[in-house]
Design an enzyme around this catalytic site. Structure first.
Site, short mmCIF file in Angstrom:
data_model
loop_
_atom_site.label_atom_id
_atom_site.label_comp_id
_atom_site.label_asym_id
_atom_site.label_seq_id
_atom_site.Cartn_x
_atom_site.Cartn_y
_atom_site.Cartn_z
N SER A 224 -2.43 -0.12 -2.46
CA SER A 224 -3.38 -0.10 -3.58
C SER A 224 -2.80 -0.76 -4.83
CB SER A 224 -3.74 1.33 -3.96
OG SER A 224 -4.29 1.99 -2.87
N HIS B 74 -6.78 2.76 7.29
CA HIS B 74 -6.18 4.08 7.31
C HIS B 74 -6.74 4.91 8.46
CE1 HIS B 74 -5.88 2.56 3.19
NE2 HIS B 74 -4.78 3.29 3.07
N ASN C 157 0.30 9.22 -9.16
CA ASN C 157 -0.14 10.50 -9.74
C ASN C 157 0.83 11.57 -9.27
OD1 ASN C 157 -1.61 9.84 -7.03
ND2 ASN C 157 -1.57 12.08 -7.14
N1 HPA Z 1 -1.95 12.32 -2.02
C1 HPA Z 1 -2.15 11.55 -0.94
N2 HPA Z 1 -2.25 10.23 -1.01
C2 HPA Z 1 -2.13 9.66 -2.21
C3 HPA Z 1 -1.91 10.40 -3.37
C4 HPA Z 1 -1.81 11.81 -3.27
O1 HPA Z 1 -1.62 12.54 -4.26
N3 HPA Z 1 -1.85 9.50 -4.40
C5 HPA Z 1 -2.00 8.28 -3.87
N4 HPA Z 1 -2.17 8.36 -2.53
#
Ligand code: HPA
Length: 273
Positions: free
Chosen positions: A31, A84, A236
């Site tokens: 991403s 995915h 994040n």
């Molecule tokens: N969890 C799973 N996949 C992810 C996350 C997450 O917090 N952030 C980006 N991909």
């Protein structure tokens, strides 16, 4: 004839009929990194939709094509967009792109992704070099009759991420003044983000970051004898590690903000491969 191998050979033949380019490095863009493929010296592109049977991504923000070209002097093939497991594809289709790139000649695999930060010393925007992984929460792409042409029935996974490539990446980041953490990546199936309880479990298991891709690709690539390295962008803090709900928007915003630094690091590393 094994159905999965049959499909792999057919898809590889389609690519071979379009280009005889021989890549040394295969790169999978996660991403926010898609643009990197547009910035290289492109020699050829193949849209996934032009390869019969190739799985197409259903996620917004993920493109779908192979890009062949050079980064510095290094011949590369790039997956600009991946599929995915949560999209509903068989694991054998999820790893098809990586297997094709190996069949086309790539000996090294560079994996990238967006991931949630489990390690409390991370923050959004942290880059984490993957040192090992936990793939036990998704089915193995190697389940089923072993494809002897690809690799052995019981492949060793004690060092999936190549130590030489890890040293090279670490030194490159240092020289570029790009902070780089190290850690263990855990793949969950998604598509829902995890619960705080699941993240606490993952932490107890030793994971530093989690996501919904990558580990299955590394298993398939290791089976085929590739040298593998990977970097996660912590977009994040994982569920329960920060206030507020998790959202795909937050993941994409941080991925975009970190993209420049991440792209420069990847390009410099690949020039040395
Ligand atoms: N969890 C799973 N996949 C992810 C996350 C997450 O917090 N952030 C980006 N991909």
């Amino acid at each position: 004839m094994n159905e999965i191998y049959d499909k792999l050979k057919k898809c590889t033949d389609v690519c071979r009929s379009i280009t005889d380019f021989k890549p040394r490095v295969a790169l999978v863009l996660g991403s926010g990194l898609g643009q990197l493929a547009d910035e290289i010296q492109i020699e050829k592109t193949i849209e996934y939709k032009d390869i019969e049977g190739f799985p197409l991504s259903t996620v917004q923000g993920h493109r779908g094509r192979f890009v062949f070209g050079k980064i510095g002097e290094t011949p590369v093939v790039i997956m600009q967009g991946r599929v995915h497991y949560y999209e509903g594809y068989l694991m054998s289709d999820v790893v098809l792109g990586v297997r094709i790139m190996r069949m086309l000649g790539a000996e090294n695999l560079f994996l990238t992704n967006a991931a949630g930060g489990i390690n409390r010393s991370f923050q959004p925007g942290t880059l984490m070099m993957i040192t090992d992984q936990i793939s036990s929460f998704v089915p193995s792409p190697l389940i089923g009759a072993n494809i002897e042409e690809l690799g052995t029935r019981f492949p060793d996974m004690s060092r999936i991420y190549d130590s030489g490539l890890q040293s090279m990446i670490y030194e490159t980041a240092e020289q570029m003044n790009i902070p780089l953490q190290k850690g263990i990546y855990l793949q969950f199936s998604g598509p829902a983000y995890e619960t705080p309880a699941e993240i606490n479990m993952a932490e107890a298991l030793g994971a530093d970051a989690c996501g919904m891709s990558t580990a299955c690709e590394a298993v398939a690539a290791k089976h085929m004898g590739m040298k593998i390295c990977g970097i996660s962008c912590i977009t994040n803090m994982a569920s329960g590690r920060s206030e507020g709900p998790l959202s795909h928007d937050e993941v994409q915003t941080t991925a975009d903000l970190t993209a420049d630094r991440f792209k420069q690091l990847i390009k410099s590393c690949i020039m040395r491969m």
